[in-house]
Design an enzyme around this catalytic site. Structure first.
Site, PDB file in Angstrom:
ATOM      1  CB  CYS A  70      -0.871  -0.019   1.257  1.00  0.00           C
ATOM      2  SG  CYS A  70      -1.886   1.451   1.471  1.00  0.00           S
ATOM      3  CB  CYS A 194      -2.687   3.835  -5.682  1.00  0.00           C
ATOM      4  SG  CYS A 194      -4.050   2.978  -4.844  1.00  0.00           S
TER       5      CYS A 194
HETATM    6  N1  DGL Z   1      -3.693   0.395  -2.305  1.00  0.00           N
HETATM    7  C1  DGL Z   1      -3.510   1.584  -1.521  1.00  0.00           C
HETATM    8  C2  DGL Z   1      -2.288   2.341  -2.034  1.00  0.00           C
HETATM    9  O1  DGL Z   1      -1.430   1.720  -2.652  1.00  0.00           O
HETATM   10  C3  DGL Z   1      -4.813   2.295  -1.492  1.00  0.00           C
HETATM   11  C4  DGL Z   1      -4.948   3.329  -0.483  1.00  0.00           C
HETATM   12  C5  DGL Z   1      -6.332   3.688  -0.052  1.00  0.00           C
HETATM   13  O2  DGL Z   1      -6.940   2.885   0.634  1.00  0.00           O
HETATM   14  O3  DGL Z   1      -6.744   4.805  -0.362  1.00  0.00           O
HETATM   15  O4  DGL Z   1      -2.137   3.507  -1.828  1.00  0.00           O
END
Ligand code: DGL
Length: 270
Positions: A70, A194
């Site tokens: 993340c 993301c």
């Molecule tokens: N997959 C997360 C990232 O890489 C998502 C973040 C979120 O929950 O907004 O930033």
């Protein structure tokens, strides 16, 4: 010998798929904090509290090494976790480092002065919290000169993906790419900063055009993790079984995960 993989929701599955191909014999425990997603609209303290709670759950599942799949948690909480939270016998790694290494064509620990790299105009698509942290621009500036980064905070996109609303997700990708192009008409490279966004990679590529190289974080993280584990075999934890854990509704999360990855995935309650 289990390893933990964490994300606020489904996005980290893109990283998990890639690392499972590289390390097919390793059991992985995946933790989706679906109840609290998206993280990208939260402040840094909140992200720290949620990410540390999830990490403790993965340690309890026998994963001494936890990958924060993340970017938002990596950008907003990882440094503070490493400084004040992670005990000596555990490790937490993020997804930023392999990406910066690939873009700047050098190892993380290489402290030589910044130098010119192949790409000069880079589009960064990320959550509002990641863009606000400026972590990506800061790490790049330490290592590379003359790189112009234009960041686009993709509000709403993680929510649409978590809800499985592909029509809305596609519309949002196209409007965020349009907004980016108004600021930087000719990016050479685009970073999907993301881990949810690779689920929409074809749409990003289509909206950006074929001449833009889209960096895939998943394969970079997979290569970097197998290299790390080859050098630190002691970081395999005592856990033996793979699992998919969620703080949300396991049935709903399983349906959406299966829809995205096109093979059955069954989540249970964290
Ligand atoms: N997959 C997360 C990232 O890489 C998502 C973040 C979120 O929950 O907004 O930033």
């Amino acid at each position: 010998m289990a390893v933990g993989v964490f994300d606020s929701g489904l996005g980290g599955l893109t990283v998990l798929e890639a690392v499972r191909k590289t390390l097919p014999d390793v059991p992985f425990v995946y933790f989706a904090d679906s109840k609290h997603a998206p993280y990208g609209v939260r402040d840094a303290n909140d992200i720290f509290d949620l990410t540390t709670a999830a990490t403790e759950r993965l340690w309890a599942a026998g994963c001494d090494l936890v990958i924060l799949a993340c970017n938002t948690a990596s950008a907003a909480a990882l440094r503070r976790m490493q400084e004040s939270f992670v005990p000596r016998d555990k490790r937490v790694l993020g997804v930023f480092v392999p990406l910066i290494e690939a873009l700047t064509e050098r190892q993380w620990g290489d402290n030589s002065p910044p130098r010119e790299v192949a790409v000069q105009h880079v589009a960064l698509f990320a959550t509002p919290a990641t863009v606000r942290s400026r972590a990506f621009q800061r790490e790049l500036a330490f290592r590379a000169i003359g790189v112009d980064v234009e960041a686009q905070a993709c509000g709403g996109l993680v929510d649409a993906i978590e809800e499985g609303d592909m029509i809305l997700a596609e519309a949002l990708v196209r409007s965020h790419v349009d907004a980016l192009k108004r600021k930087m008409p000719m990016p050479q490279a685009a970073i999907l900063g993301c881990t949810h966004y690779p689920l929409m990679q074809d749409i990003f590529q289509d909206a950006l055009g074929p001449e833009v190289t889209v960096y895939s974080q998943a394969s970079l993280v997979a290569a970097s993790l197998s290299d790390y584990l080859a050098r630190h075999p002691d970081m395999y934890g005592p856990g033996k079984d793979s699992a998919f854990l969620t703080t949300g509704d396991p049935r709903k999360v399983s349906v959406h995960a299966t829809q995205f990855l096109r093979h059955p995935i069954t989540f249970t309650s964290a």
